[in-house]
Write a protein that holds these residues in place. Structure first.
Motif, PDB file in Angstrom:
ATOM      1  N   TRP A   1      52.472  38.863   4.214  1.00  9.12           N
ATOM      2  CA  TRP A   1      53.265  38.802   2.992  1.00  9.12           C
ATOM      3  C   TRP A   1      53.174  40.094   2.194  1.00  9.12           C
ATOM      4  O   TRP A   1      54.155  40.519   1.573  1.00  9.12           O
ATOM      5  CB  TRP A   1      52.818  37.605   2.138  1.00  9.12           C
ATOM      6  CG  TRP A   1      53.371  36.312   2.650  1.00  9.12           C
ATOM      7  CD1 TRP A   1      52.707  35.324   3.303  1.00  9.12           C
ATOM      8  CD2 TRP A   1      54.735  35.890   2.570  1.00  9.12           C
ATOM      9  NE1 TRP A   1      53.552  34.303   3.639  1.00  9.12           N
ATOM     10  CE2 TRP A   1      54.808  34.617   3.202  1.00  9.12           C
ATOM     11  CE3 TRP A   1      55.894  36.452   2.039  1.00  9.12           C
ATOM     12  CZ2 TRP A   1      55.996  33.915   3.298  1.00  9.12           C
ATOM     13  CZ3 TRP A   1      57.082  35.754   2.135  1.00  9.12           C
ATOM     14  CH2 TRP A   1      57.135  34.500   2.761  1.00  9.12           C
ATOM     15  N   LEU A   2      52.008  40.747   2.206  1.00 12.02           N
ATOM     16  CA  LEU A   2      51.884  42.043   1.539  1.00 12.02           C
ATOM     17  C   LEU A   2      52.765  43.084   2.221  1.00 12.02           C
ATOM     18  O   LEU A   2      53.412  43.904   1.560  1.00 12.02           O
ATOM     19  CB  LEU A   2      50.428  42.499   1.550  1.00 12.02           C
ATOM     20  CG  LEU A   2      49.457  41.727   0.644  1.00 12.02           C
ATOM     21  CD1 LEU A   2      48.022  42.173   0.895  1.00 12.02           C
ATOM     22  CD2 LEU A   2      49.829  41.906  -0.830  1.00 12.02           C
ATOM     23  N   ALA A   3      52.778  43.060   3.547  1.00 14.74           N
ATOM     24  CA  ALA A   3      53.632  43.991   4.289  1.00 14.74           C
ATOM     25  C   ALA A   3      55.105  43.720   4.000  1.00 14.74           C
ATOM     26  O   ALA A   3      55.894  44.655   3.831  1.00 14.74           O
ATOM     27  CB  ALA A   3      53.357  43.861   5.787  1.00 14.74           C
ATOM     28  N   ARG A   4      55.482  42.460   3.920  1.00 13.85           N
ATOM     29  CA  ARG A   4      56.875  42.113   3.612  1.00 13.85           C
ATOM     30  C   ARG A   4      57.255  42.576   2.209  1.00 13.85           C
ATOM     31  O   ARG A   4      58.366  43.051   1.981  1.00 13.85           O
ATOM     32  CB  ARG A   4      57.071  40.599   3.734  1.00 13.85           C
ATOM     33  CG  ARG A   4      57.078  40.087   5.166  1.00 13.85           C
ATOM     34  CD  ARG A   4      56.983  38.574   5.208  1.00 13.85           C
ATOM     35  NE  ARG A   4      57.069  38.064   6.564  1.00 13.85           N
ATOM     36  CZ  ARG A   4      56.756  36.821   6.907  1.00 13.85           C
ATOM     37  NH1 ARG A   4      56.305  35.964   5.978  1.00 13.85           N
ATOM     38  NH2 ARG A   4      56.876  36.427   8.160  1.00 13.85           N
ATOM     39  N   ALA A   5      56.328  42.428   1.251  1.00 10.91           N
ATOM     40  CA  ALA A   5      56.603  42.871  -0.122  1.00 10.91           C
ATOM     41  C   ALA A   5      56.800  44.383  -0.168  1.00 10.91           C
ATOM     42  O   ALA A   5      57.705  44.891  -0.848  1.00 10.91           O
ATOM     43  CB  ALA A   5      55.463  42.453  -1.050  1.00 10.91           C
ATOM     44  N   GLY A   6      55.947  45.121   0.537  1.00  9.94           N
ATOM     45  CA  GLY A   6      56.104  46.570   0.585  1.00  9.94           C
ATOM     46  C   GLY A   6      57.401  46.991   1.248  1.00  9.94           C
ATOM     47  O   GLY A   6      58.079  47.917   0.789  1.00  9.94           O
ATOM     48  N   LEU A   7      57.751  46.303   2.331  1.00  5.21           N
ATOM     49  CA  LEU A   7      59.003  46.609   3.018  1.00  5.21           C
ATOM     50  C   LEU A   7      60.205  46.285   2.134  1.00  5.21           C
ATOM     51  O   LEU A   7      61.177  47.052   2.090  1.00  5.21           O
ATOM     52  CB  LEU A   7      59.080  45.803   4.317  1.00  5.21           C
ATOM     53  CG  LEU A   7      60.298  46.054   5.208  1.00  5.21           C
ATOM     54  CD1 LEU A   7      60.327  47.507   5.677  1.00  5.21           C
ATOM     55  CD2 LEU A   7      60.290  45.108   6.407  1.00  5.21           C
ATOM     56  N   LEU A   8      60.146  45.164   1.417  1.00  7.71           N
ATOM     57  CA  LEU A   8      61.234  44.810   0.509  1.00  7.71           C
ATOM     58  C   LEU A   8      61.400  45.854  -0.588  1.00  7.71           C
ATOM     59  O   LEU A   8      62.526  46.234  -0.938  1.00  7.71           O
ATOM     60  CB  LEU A   8      60.969  43.432  -0.107  1.00  7.71           C
ATOM     61  CG  LEU A   8      61.999  42.944  -1.137  1.00  7.71           C
ATOM     62  CD1 LEU A   8      63.372  42.795  -0.484  1.00  7.71           C
ATOM     63  CD2 LEU A   8      61.551  41.614  -1.753  1.00  7.71           C
ATOM     64  N   ALA A   9      60.291  46.340  -1.129  1.00  5.92           N
ATOM     65  CA  ALA A   9      60.365  47.379  -2.163  1.00  5.92           C
ATOM     66  C   ALA A   9      61.015  48.636  -1.609  1.00  5.92           C
ATOM     67  O   ALA A   9      61.827  49.283  -2.295  1.00  5.92           O
ATOM     68  CB  ALA A   9      58.959  47.686  -2.675  1.00  5.92           C
ATOM     69  N   ALA A  10      60.671  49.006  -0.368  1.00  5.08           N
ATOM     70  CA  ALA A  10      61.271  50.186   0.247  1.00  5.08           C
ATOM     71  C   ALA A  10      62.769  49.991   0.453  1.00  5.08           C
ATOM     72  O   ALA A  10      63.563  50.902   0.219  1.00  5.08           O
ATOM     73  CB  ALA A  10      60.581  50.487   1.580  1.00  5.08           C
ATOM     74  N   VAL A  11      63.171  48.793   0.895  1.00  7.95           N
ATOM     75  CA  VAL A  11      64.586  48.506   1.128  1.00  7.95           C
ATOM     76  C   VAL A  11      65.375  48.572  -0.184  1.00  7.95           C
ATOM     77  O   VAL A  11      66.455  49.160  -0.254  1.00  7.95           O
ATOM     78  CB  VAL A  11      64.757  47.122   1.783  1.00  7.95           C
ATOM     79  CG1 VAL A  11      66.223  46.696   1.804  1.00  7.95           C
ATOM     80  CG2 VAL A  11      64.208  47.148   3.210  1.00  7.95           C
ATOM     81  N   VAL A  12      64.826  47.961  -1.243  1.00  5.71           N
ATOM     82  CA  VAL A  12      65.501  47.960  -2.550  1.00  5.71           C
ATOM     83  C   VAL A  12      65.623  49.372  -3.094  1.00  5.71           C
ATOM     84  O   VAL A  12      66.688  49.785  -3.588  1.00  5.71           O
ATOM     85  CB  VAL A  12      64.742  47.060  -3.541  1.00  5.71           C
ATOM     86  CG1 VAL A  12      65.301  47.221  -4.955  1.00  5.71           C
ATOM     87  CG2 VAL A  12      64.839  45.597  -3.112  1.00  5.71           C
ATOM     88  N   ALA A  13      64.543  50.158  -3.012  1.00  2.00           N
ATOM     89  CA  ALA A  13      64.574  51.544  -3.503  1.00  2.00           C
ATOM     90  C   ALA A  13      65.585  52.364  -2.709  1.00  2.00           C
ATOM     91  O   ALA A  13      66.363  53.141  -3.282  1.00  2.00           O
ATOM     92  CB  ALA A  13      63.185  52.164  -3.396  1.00  2.00           C
ATOM     93  N   HIS A  14      65.590  52.191  -1.404  1.00  2.00           N
ATOM     94  CA  HIS A  14      66.502  52.938  -0.534  1.00  2.00           C
ATOM     95  C   HIS A  14      67.956  52.578  -0.843  1.00  2.00           C
ATOM     96  O   HIS A  14      68.807  53.461  -1.006  1.00  2.00           O
ATOM     97  CB  HIS A  14      66.176  52.598   0.921  1.00  2.00           C
ATOM     98  CG  HIS A  14      66.775  53.545   1.911  1.00  2.00           C
ATOM     99  ND1 HIS A  14      66.217  54.765   2.200  1.00  2.00           N
ATOM    100  CD2 HIS A  14      67.889  53.442   2.701  1.00  2.00           C
ATOM    101  CE1 HIS A  14      66.950  55.384   3.121  1.00  2.00           C
ATOM    102  NE2 HIS A  14      67.966  54.604   3.433  1.00  2.00           N
ATOM    103  N   GLY A  15      68.234  51.284  -0.923  1.00  2.00           N
ATOM    104  CA  GLY A  15      69.608  50.839  -1.185  1.00  2.00           C
ATOM    105  C   GLY A  15      70.097  51.224  -2.567  1.00  2.00           C
ATOM    106  O   GLY A  15      71.247  51.632  -2.728  1.00  2.00           O
ATOM    107  N   THR A  16      69.224  51.099  -3.572  1.00  4.38           N
ATOM    108  CA  THR A  16      69.616  51.450  -4.945  1.00  4.38           C
ATOM    109  C   THR A  16      69.921  52.935  -5.061  1.00  4.38           C
ATOM    110  O   THR A  16      70.932  53.333  -5.660  1.00  4.38           O
ATOM    111  CB  THR A  16      68.491  51.066  -5.926  1.00  4.38           C
ATOM    112  OG1 THR A  16      68.225  49.665  -5.827  1.00  4.38           O
ATOM    113  CG2 THR A  16      68.896  51.404  -7.359  1.00  4.38           C
ATOM    114  N   ALA A  17      69.051  53.771  -4.496  1.00  2.00           N
ATOM    115  CA  ALA A  17      69.275  55.217  -4.551  1.00  2.00           C
ATOM    116  C   ALA A  17      70.561  55.590  -3.811  1.00  2.00           C
ATOM    117  O   ALA A  17      71.345  56.426  -4.284  1.00  2.00           O
ATOM    118  CB  ALA A  17      68.083  55.957  -3.952  1.00  2.00           C
TER     119      ALA A  17
END
Length: 249
Positions: A93-109
């Motif tokens: 779940w920690l890995a999924r949270a980190g991956l989700l943060a990366a996806v959101v940051a990437h998509g938003t930028a």
């Protein structure tokens, strides 16, 4: 010039050249994020984080060729990482949270850079210019395709919502059940082709953004981007193709 237009331009100039409030200093991180360079850096770093995950995920998927015990045991091991310090499944779940943060940051930028680029060119050119390669022109659509695929993939092999014969805790059986349907295999293959193009261009763009490239390294970086994209695409495609061909069942 009409008075209203002149007033709008004056207001815009005032906003652009606004004097900082005494005692208040803008955050360096906030200033970096507002800049195009900062957004590109966020895209590069988050993209490399996702790339590392993709390599690990592909290697894990290839365990399907060694049989149910191998990949099912691997899936169980992922849930025990960090024990006894972490509870069962916490690392995942920690890995999924980190991956989700990366996806959101990437998509938003990516979205904000796209909107900024469109605002800078409100009028289309009379003669279309050759501005970039095919991969560059399809990056945005490729990102949308991959975003939609991630939702489908989670529903299919994580929550098992759309999987026709889901068995909790049995990833091998779930993979076979999923790719035994033509539509799931087709969705996966299309997404992996889009992923290959995205990785190929994204790896090269990240190298440029982070200042890793130079005239002596450019050829090696381009070859590395092509090889990595081909390896990931072939690795991910091998699983659904093997299931659909009856080699994995």
């Amino acid at each position: 010039m009409a008075p209203a237009t002149r007033a709008n331009r004056v207001n815009q100039t005032n906003r652009t050249n606004r004097t900082p409030v005494p005692g208040r200093h803008p955050s360096s991180l906030a200033a970096l994020w507002r800049s195009s360079v900062g957004k590109k850096a966020v895209m590069a770093v988050s993209g490399l984080m996702m790339l590392a995950y993709l390599v690990a995920h592909m290697l894990g998927n290839l365990k399907v060729f060694f049989g149910p015990a191998d990949i099912n045991g691997y899936a169980h091991w992922l849930r025990t990482i960090g024990q006894p310090f972490l509870h069962h499944g916490w690392f995942l779940w920690l890995a999924r949270a980190g991956l989700l943060a990366a996806v959101v940051a990437h998509g938003t930028a990516a979205y904000q850079l796209s909107r900024r680029d469109l605002r800078a060119r409100p009028v289309k050119y009379v003669h279309q210019r050759q501005r970039a390669t095919y991969a560059t022109r399809t990056m945005r659509w490729g990102g949308v395709i991959l975003g939609l695929f991630v939702v489908w993939h989670i529903l299919d092999l994580t929550t098992l919502t759309v999987n026709p014969a889901a068995e909790e805790g049995h990833p091998y059986q779930n993979i076979v059940a999923s790719f035994s349907t033509w539509y799931s295999g087709a969705i996966y293959c299309l997404a992996m082709l889009a992923l290959g193009l995205h990785v190929r261009h994204g790896f090269w763009s990240a190298a440029q953004t982070l200042g890793v490239n130079n005239p002596r390294r450019d050829r090696a970086l381009k070859l590395g981007a092509n090889a990595l994209a081909l390896l990931l695409t072939a690795g991910f495609l091998s699983v659904p193709v093997a299931v659909m061909a009856g080699l994995v069942r």
